[in-house]
Design a protein around this motif. Structure first.
Motif, mmCIF file in Angstrom:
data_model
loop_
_atom_site.group_PDB
_atom_site.id
_atom_site.type_symbol
_atom_site.label_atom_id
_atom_site.label_comp_id
_atom_site.label_asym_id
_atom_site.label_seq_id
_atom_site.Cartn_x
_atom_site.Cartn_y
_atom_site.Cartn_z
ATOM 1 N N GLY A 1 0.815 -1.215 0.000
ATOM 2 C CA GLY A 1 0.000 0.000 0.000
ATOM 3 C C GLY A 1 0.846 1.262 0.000
ATOM 4 O O GLY A 1 0.526 2.237 -0.686
ATOM 5 N N TYR A 2 1.924 1.241 0.767
ATOM 6 C CA TYR A 2 2.829 2.396 0.779
ATOM 7 C C TYR A 2 3.423 2.641 -0.602
ATOM 8 O O TYR A 2 3.451 3.777 -1.089
ATOM 9 N N GLU A 3 3.882 1.571 -1.247
ATOM 10 C CA GLU A 3 4.456 1.722 -2.586
ATOM 11 C C GLU A 3 3.394 2.213 -3.570
ATOM 12 O O GLU A 3 3.659 3.073 -4.400
ATOM 13 N N LEU A 4 2.196 1.655 -3.483
ATOM 14 C CA LEU A 4 1.103 2.074 -4.362
ATOM 15 C C LEU A 4 0.777 3.549 -4.168
ATOM 16 O O LEU A 4 0.464 4.262 -5.133
ATOM 17 N N SER A 5 0.849 4.011 -2.931
ATOM 18 C CA SER A 5 0.470 5.401 -2.627
ATOM 19 C C SER A 5 1.302 6.419 -3.392
ATOM 20 O O SER A 5 0.849 7.544 -3.644
ATOM 21 N N LYS A 6 2.503 6.026 -3.795
ATOM 22 C CA LYS A 6 3.371 6.952 -4.522
ATOM 23 C C LYS A 6 2.834 7.268 -5.914
ATOM 24 O O LYS A 6 3.221 8.265 -6.525
ATOM 25 N N SER A 7 1.942 6.404 -6.424
ATOM 26 C CA SER A 7 1.421 6.586 -7.784
ATOM 27 C C SER A 7 0.095 7.337 -7.823
ATOM 28 O O SER A 7 -0.418 7.631 -8.898
ATOM 29 N N LEU A 8 -0.479 7.639 -6.661
ATOM 30 C CA LEU A 8 -1.778 8.300 -6.614
ATOM 31 C C LEU A 8 -1.657 9.792 -6.917
ATOM 32 O O LEU A 8 -0.568 10.369 -6.843
ATOM 33 N N ASP B 1 -10.556 9.216 -3.330
ATOM 34 C CA ASP B 1 -11.511 8.623 -4.273
ATOM 35 C C ASP B 1 -11.290 7.125 -4.405
ATOM 36 O O ASP B 1 -11.606 6.523 -5.425
ATOM 37 N N LEU B 2 -10.777 6.497 -3.347
ATOM 38 C CA LEU B 2 -10.388 5.095 -3.431
ATOM 39 C C LEU B 2 -11.535 4.165 -3.057
ATOM 40 O O LEU B 2 -12.300 4.435 -2.129
ATOM 41 N N VAL B 3 -11.617 3.041 -3.780
ATOM 42 C CA VAL B 3 -12.474 1.921 -3.395
ATOM 43 C C VAL B 3 -11.581 0.694 -3.282
ATOM 44 O O VAL B 3 -10.915 0.317 -4.242
ATOM 45 N N LEU B 4 -11.556 0.109 -2.105
ATOM 46 C CA LEU B 4 -10.723 -1.064 -1.836
ATOM 47 C C LEU B 4 -11.605 -2.304 -1.846
ATOM 48 O O LEU B 4 -12.512 -2.434 -1.024
ATOM 49 N N CYS B 5 -11.345 -3.220 -2.787
ATOM 50 C CA CYS B 5 -12.148 -4.433 -2.924
ATOM 51 C C CYS B 5 -11.303 -5.666 -2.647
ATOM 52 O O CYS B 5 -10.264 -5.862 -3.296
ATOM 53 N N SER B 6 -11.736 -6.491 -1.716
ATOM 54 C CA SER B 6 -11.021 -7.714 -1.391
ATOM 55 C C SER B 6 -11.856 -8.933 -1.732
ATOM 56 O O SER B 6 -13.080 -8.919 -1.651
ATOM 57 N N ILE B 7 -11.160 -10.001 -2.093
ATOM 58 C CA ILE B 7 -11.799 -11.249 -2.470
ATOM 59 C C ILE B 7 -11.829 -12.162 -1.254
ATOM 60 O O ILE B 7 -10.792 -12.523 -0.693
ATOM 61 N N LEU C 1 -5.007 -9.142 3.890
ATOM 62 C CA LEU C 1 -4.405 -8.182 2.968
ATOM 63 C C LEU C 1 -5.204 -6.894 2.952
ATOM 64 O O LEU C 1 -4.642 -5.788 2.920
ATOM 65 N N HIS C 2 -6.526 -7.018 2.981
ATOM 66 C CA HIS C 2 -7.421 -5.858 3.046
ATOM 67 C C HIS C 2 -7.103 -5.023 4.290
ATOM 68 O O HIS C 2 -7.038 -3.797 4.224
ATOM 69 N N GLN C 3 -6.908 -5.704 5.423
ATOM 70 C CA GLN C 3 -6.618 -4.985 6.660
ATOM 71 C C GLN C 3 -5.326 -4.185 6.552
ATOM 72 O O GLN C 3 -5.257 -3.036 7.007
ATOM 73 N N GLY C 4 -4.301 -4.780 5.942
ATOM 74 C CA GLY C 4 -3.049 -4.051 5.775
ATOM 75 C C GLY C 4 -3.218 -2.817 4.913
ATOM 76 O O GLY C 4 -2.666 -1.748 5.217
ATOM 77 N N LEU C 5 -3.990 -2.937 3.850
ATOM 78 C CA LEU C 5 -4.207 -1.799 2.955
ATOM 79 C C LEU C 5 -5.042 -0.715 3.621
ATOM 80 O O LEU C 5 -4.741 0.479 3.511
ATOM 81 N N ILE C 6 -6.084 -1.120 4.342
ATOM 82 C CA ILE C 6 -6.955 -0.117 4.948
ATOM 83 C C ILE C 6 -6.290 0.546 6.153
ATOM 84 O O ILE C 6 -6.691 1.632 6.587
ATOM 85 N N ASN C 7 -5.245 -0.074 6.706
ATOM 86 C CA ASN C 7 -4.455 0.606 7.739
ATOM 87 C C ASN C 7 -3.856 1.897 7.201
ATOM 88 O O ASN C 7 -3.652 2.870 7.950
ATOM 89 N N TYR C 8 -3.554 1.908 5.903
ATOM 90 C CA TYR C 8 -2.960 3.090 5.271
ATOM 91 C C TYR C 8 -3.993 3.912 4.524
ATOM 92 O O TYR C 8 -3.927 5.139 4.508
ATOM 93 N N PHE C 9 -4.954 3.250 3.878
ATOM 94 C CA PHE C 9 -6.000 3.968 3.140
ATOM 95 C C PHE C 9 -7.285 3.940 3.958
ATOM 96 O O PHE C 9 -8.301 3.388 3.546
ATOM 97 N N ASP C 10 -7.237 4.564 5.139
ATOM 98 C CA ASP C 10 -8.329 4.419 6.102
ATOM 99 C C ASP C 10 -9.592 5.182 5.721
ATOM 100 O O ASP C 10 -10.649 4.963 6.321
ATOM 101 N N THR C 11 -9.534 6.063 4.747
ATOM 102 C CA THR C 11 -10.734 6.773 4.309
ATOM 103 C C THR C 11 -11.343 6.157 3.050
ATOM 104 O O THR C 11 -12.315 6.680 2.511
#
Length: 217
Positions: free
Chosen positions: A44-51, A73-79, A86-96
């Protein structure tokens, strides 16, 4: 598709990957889930650099400061179910971020090697003109991601798609390259060379959902 394979550079991520692969360490399901969560944070941290970022004025007790913050404007979708840590790790950083969940599983007819991916549950906000992050820890054949994006078509067209995976196969990565738009970005911690006859990644780590939450029947 733009592929960001983080195993090409040495980082603490390698430690987390080595532990989730280790057949002895992975017997501790809590530790396994936590390592997947930590991998999600790194990706998620690495991805954030591209936003895209906008400037925001922050008022401190002693003055003001202009800070660049990512657009919300993010939508986080987990399978489900393997994607939850994995969703929890991402939402720790993209909490909104807004959240979506989809159920997808392999149906091996009469226990054969052949299978189809079945999707029977989806809860999602509108994706129209938003940034969609798809979290699937194991990118094996790529068919789960293909069926997921097809199931979400009537929820709107995202302006950007990111795929976040822990381990993938070369075959699966090539497959999703053909299915997803060219502008899609894949963020992945490791890519392995082979698939078994039943479509599992080799050497991989086994069944991520079972290791996280127990064996299913």
């Amino acid at each position: 598709m733009i592929i960001h394979n983080l195993e090409t550079e040495n980082s603490v991520l390698n430690q987390f990957i080595s532990e989730i692969r280790d057949s002895t360490i992975q017997k501790d399901s809590m530790r396994f889930r936590k390592n997947i969560e930590r991998i999600g944070e790194v990706l998620g941290y690495e991805l954030s650099k591209s936003l895209k970022y906008t400037s925001k004025t922050v008022h401190t007790p002693l003055g003001t400061k202009e800070v660049s913050v990512p657009e919300q404007d993010l939508v986080l979708c987990s399978i489900l179910r393997a994607g939850l840590p994995l969703h929890q790790g991402l939402i720790n950083y993209f909490d909104t971020a807004e959240n979506a969940f989809i159920s997808a599983y392999r149906d091996h007819t009469e226990d054969s090697d052949d299978f189809e991916v079945v999707v029977n549950y989806l809860a999602s906000p509108s994706l129209e003109n938003k940034t969609l992050i798809l979290a699937d820890p194991m990118l094996a054949t790529g068919k789960t991601l293909e069926n997921t994006i097809k199931a979400m078509e009537n929820h709107g067209k995202p302006k950007q798609i990111h795929i976040v995976s822990v381990i993938g196969s070369k075959e699966g990565v090539e497959y999703v390259k053909d299915v997803f738009p060219e502008s899609t970005q894949l963020w992945i911690a490791a890519i392995d060379p082979e698939l078994s006859n039943r479509g599992y990644i080799i050497p991989g780590l086994g069944d991520s959902g079972d290791l996280s939450f127990g064996i299913k029947i």
